[in-house]
Design a protein around this motif. Structure first.
Motif, PDB file in Angstrom:
ATOM      1  N   LYS A  18      32.225  53.711  37.859  1.00 55.19           N
ATOM      2  CA  LYS A  18      33.273  53.665  38.235  1.00 55.19           C
ATOM      3  C   LYS A  18      32.436  52.981  40.029  1.00 55.19           C
ATOM      4  O   LYS A  18      32.359  54.085  40.672  1.00 55.19           O
ATOM      5  CB  LYS A  18      34.857  53.627  38.044  1.00 55.19           C
ATOM      6  CG  LYS A  18      35.054  52.898  38.998  1.00 55.19           C
ATOM      7  CD  LYS A  18      35.497  51.609  38.154  1.00 55.19           C
ATOM      8  CE  LYS A  18      37.084  50.626  38.912  1.00 55.19           C
ATOM      9  NZ  LYS A  18      38.550  51.812  38.210  1.00 55.19           N
ATOM     10  N   HIS A  64      38.925  42.264  36.871  1.00 57.27           N
ATOM     11  CA  HIS A  64      39.757  42.098  38.122  1.00 57.27           C
ATOM     12  C   HIS A  64      39.500  40.710  38.452  1.00 57.27           C
ATOM     13  O   HIS A  64      40.134  39.723  37.948  1.00 57.27           O
ATOM     14  CB  HIS A  64      40.547  42.655  39.155  1.00 57.27           C
ATOM     15  CG  HIS A  64      40.563  44.165  38.726  1.00 57.27           C
ATOM     16  ND1 HIS A  64      40.837  44.858  37.288  1.00 57.27           N
ATOM     17  CD2 HIS A  64      39.882  45.245  39.432  1.00 57.27           C
ATOM     18  CE1 HIS A  64      40.938  45.918  37.337  1.00 57.27           C
ATOM     19  NE2 HIS A  64      40.724  46.337  39.024  1.00 57.27           N
ATOM     20  N   ASP A  81      44.400  47.555  32.499  1.00 55.60           N
ATOM     21  CA  ASP A  81      44.375  48.098  34.127  1.00 55.60           C
ATOM     22  C   ASP A  81      46.026  49.116  34.078  1.00 55.60           C
ATOM     23  O   ASP A  81      46.278  49.538  35.043  1.00 55.60           O
ATOM     24  CB  ASP A  81      44.413  47.656  35.187  1.00 55.60           C
ATOM     25  CG  ASP A  81      44.348  48.244  36.501  1.00 55.60           C
ATOM     26  OD1 ASP A  81      43.438  49.512  36.123  1.00 55.60           O
ATOM     27  OD2 ASP A  81      44.398  47.266  37.611  1.00 55.60           O
ATOM     28  N   HIS A 101      39.769  48.617  30.184  1.00 54.36           N
ATOM     29  CA  HIS A 101      40.161  49.081  31.661  1.00 54.36           C
ATOM     30  C   HIS A 101      41.294  49.377  31.223  1.00 54.36           C
ATOM     31  O   HIS A 101      42.465  49.256  31.473  1.00 54.36           O
ATOM     32  CB  HIS A 101      39.822  47.884  32.502  1.00 54.36           C
ATOM     33  CG  HIS A 101      40.137  48.375  33.584  1.00 54.36           C
ATOM     34  ND1 HIS A 101      38.848  48.379  34.984  1.00 54.36           N
ATOM     35  CD2 HIS A 101      40.967  49.395  34.590  1.00 54.36           C
ATOM     36  CE1 HIS A 101      39.358  48.669  36.158  1.00 54.36           C
ATOM     37  NE2 HIS A 101      40.679  48.890  35.901  1.00 54.36           N
ATOM     38  N   HIS A 110      44.327  53.369  32.960  1.00 56.86           N
ATOM     39  CA  HIS A 110      44.032  54.657  33.106  1.00 56.86           C
ATOM     40  C   HIS A 110      45.221  55.332  32.513  1.00 56.86           C
ATOM     41  O   HIS A 110      45.966  55.841  33.210  1.00 56.86           O
ATOM     42  CB  HIS A 110      44.569  54.213  34.671  1.00 56.86           C
ATOM     43  CG  HIS A 110      43.134  53.619  35.379  1.00 56.86           C
ATOM     44  ND1 HIS A 110      42.038  53.866  36.281  1.00 56.86           N
ATOM     45  CD2 HIS A 110      43.241  52.179  36.098  1.00 56.86           C
ATOM     46  CE1 HIS A 110      42.044  53.280  36.370  1.00 56.86           C
ATOM     47  NE2 HIS A 110      42.344  51.908  37.096  1.00 56.86           N
TER      48      HIS A 110
HETATM   49 ZN   LIG Z   1      42.057  49.696  37.478  1.00 55.77          ZN
END
Ligand SMILES: [Zn+2]
Length: 596
Positions: A323, A421, A487, A91, A93
């Motif tokens: 997502k 998360h 993340d 996970h 970005h």
């Molecule tokens: Zn994220």
């Protein structure tokens, strides 16, 4: 290798021939004298490994690998160093991570208001070319880390700067953005502007916008920012891949992509510059009149355009994930995490605090139970795995409830759902991850004393809930398959620091004495489980576990060499590990100057 449709006897003969042939032919590369940590079913440790055609053809001892060492075989003497599977980041970005490397950045640092202002002023002063209408975009703002604790930042904080330009300061969490008054005006936000679905315009006592926008409300300004140009997108992807190679990341999931990002990565792939296996999750958003059916249809359109088919030796692109956002973040000042019980508020004074249940338990989940169920079923039918953002315990529970229903359908059985998360999970839900075969994708680095835990979580959660925040080992002990996702760029890309925190639940030694010690009394995770989370388990969530995630014969040679042994060094030292060599599909994509 052998396709179906052949008679069983023939398959057997062919496979015997293949094995014999495989054993005789020399390898392209042999690694020997190593501490070869395999992440196989027994977590076995070997000495040597051989690669041919980008795949592993031998794992065993130094003697055994001799038979595969020919005249043209490159032999790498590991000198006792640790060789392990390449990191799989489940996970991240990459595009915003990469582009932030190119923006005005506050570098995730805790700042006083004066420092905050002066850093942004420096960026403004440096950028003399831009006119008064051009947005100044500031990134990597550690909003929870503003000093002193609880200090307010509003449009006025930015209005004090010498500029006519609209300013947007984006929190590193990605869940809030601060505008100056020019920005608020440019975004046409007035006291009559309603809060958009899934977002909040923070307002003062008189109902006027303060400049702070939460979650979907950020779009009021974000939609006005000029999109990255083709060249900027390419530069961002390149910067992201370079950062990944250096950390030892050989596969990643872009957990919220867009066509521009996938176009940039496609270009790099065509040029042979894609140095990690790339997976992309397309957002399913039911705002603006989309239905589950139309949103999934749009995803499939993007899949058709960008997915490059099954995993092969050279890195390629896959679009097999959706997502979904169920909530925002649980920490102050956002409180956009969907909680079962209310956040606490201080009904006393700062000196004599009295923390009591407050008026709200976060927003309604961003998907209603009904919409979530329908969407998950549509995705299952389309063979797309859902990757769901859940931060608060109510978001977790509602997602598990929907997945429980999904599992009861024929198409729901083969799905591999991931819940990203999980910062707080009600203990009653721990066993459901294993029961429903749901993988928590966790960011281990959050499990440390820091401004966003001790400062922005502790009091608002109360002791019972705070004791179980970041429940990594608690979920593990309940039988869950834990996977890791950084993340990035919510935090700087630092996989080895994150793995260290996974083991110790402590901050960096220089974090300051208020952040000394462990986060709560929870145990850390065993080292082997920490490594499994960022290799084989993350591979599982990407349906790549048959090709990568462990060092076993037949798998792709995606692997890394470390400068020190993850298992034998003191736990705190794990953060200092440097990757010496990154190999993807048998090809060296990164080599540190310290690797001789
Ligand atoms: Zn994220």
């Amino acid at each position: 290798m052998i396709r179906t449709g052949l008679p069983a006897a023939l398959i057997l003969t062919l496979s015997l021939i293949t094995t014999a042939y495989a054993a005789d032919k020399p390898a392209d590369t042999v690694y020997r004298n190593g501490y070869v940590y395999t992440v196989d079913a027994k977590d076995s440790v070997q000495q040597a490994l051989a690669v041919r055609g980008g795949r592993i053809v031998y794992v065993g001892d130094n003697d055994g690998v001799k038979a595969l060492t020919g005249k043209k075989t490159e032999v790498i003497d590991l000198q006792g160093r640790m060789l392990m599977p390449g990191l799989i980041d489940g996970h991240m970005h990459p595009q915003s991570g990469g582009s932030r490397l190119l923006n005005c950045s506050l570098n995730y640092e805790p700042l006083t208001v004066a420092q905050f202002q002066s850093r942004i002023q420096t960026c403004l002063d440096r950028d003399k070319k831009s006119g008064p209408e051009r947005w100044m975009i500031v990134v990597n703002w550690f909003q929870q880390g503003m000093l002193p604790d609880g200090v307010d930042t509003t449009a006025a904080t930015l209005d004090a700067l010498k500029t006519d330009r609209p300013i947007i300061v984006r929190s590193s969490f990605g869940h809030s953005a601060l505008l100056n008054t020019k920005g608020v005006q440019t975004a046409k936000i007035t006291r009559d502007t309603p809060d958009p679905a899934g977002g909040k315009i923070t307002r003062d006592a008189k109902g006027n916008a303060t400049g702070l926008l939460e979650d979907a409300a950020q779009d009021l300004a974000m939609n006005l920012l000029p999109p990255l140009t083709v060249a900027e997108n390419l530069a961002a992807s390149k910067a992201a891949l370079a950062a990944m190679r250096q950390q030892g990341i050989t596969t990643f999931l872009d957990a919220y992509t867009d066509p521009e990002t996938m176009t940039a990565f496609t270009d790099l792939q065509k040029q042979g510059k894609l140095t990690a296996r790339a997976h992309f999750a397309v957002l399913i958003d039911l705002d603006k009149g989309a239905t589950p059916q139309s949103a999934v249809a749009e995803l499939l359109k993007q899949q058709k355009q960008f997915d490059q088919g099954p995993t092969r030796v050279a890195p390629s692109m896959q679009v097999r994930h959706a997502k979904l956002f169920m909530d925002g973040v649980i920490s102050a000042p956002a409180f956009t995490g969907a909680m079962i019980e209310p956040y606490l508020t201080n009904k006393g004074t700062p000196e004599k605090p009295d923390w009591q249940p407050g008026p709200h338990n976060g927003p309604p989940s961003y998907f209603t139970p009904e919409a979530l169920r329908t969407t998950l079923k549509e995705l299952a039918r389309a063979h797309i795995d859902p990757h769901i953002h859940v931060d608060g315990d109510r978001a977790v529970r509602e997602s598990l409830d929907a997945i429980e229903d999904l599992r009861a359908t024929p198409e729901g059985k083969r799905v591999r759902p991931a819940l990203a998360h999980d910062e707080i999970v009600d203990p009653a839900d721990y066993p459901r991850f294993a029961q429903l075969d749901v993988t928590p994708v966790l960011s281990f680095q959050w499990a440390k004393p820091a401004p966003d835990t001790v400062g922005a979580l502790k009091d608002y959660m109360g002791p019972r809930r705070y004791a179980v925040v970041e429940p990594q080992a608690l979920l593990l002990n309940a039988g869950a398959r834990i996977a890791y996702g950084s993340d990035w760029p919510v935090d700087p890309l630092d996989e080895w620091f994150a793995l260290k925190v996974g083991v110790t639940r402590t901050a960096a030694p220089d974090a300051g004495k208020e952040y000394a010690g462990r986060l709560t009394a929870q145990p850390g995770m065993p080292r082997a489980e920490v490594l499994r989370a960022i290799t084989l388990n993350a591979a599982y969530t990407l349906r790549q576990e048959k090709d990568s995630g462990s060092l076993e014969v037949g798998k792709l040679a995606d692997m890394i060499v470390l400068d020190r042994n993850f298992f034998t060094i003191p736990a705190e030292d794990i953060a200092n590990i440097k990757v010496l060599l990154t190999v993807v599909g048998g090809k060296i994509v990164y080599q540190s100057k310290f690797m001789r």
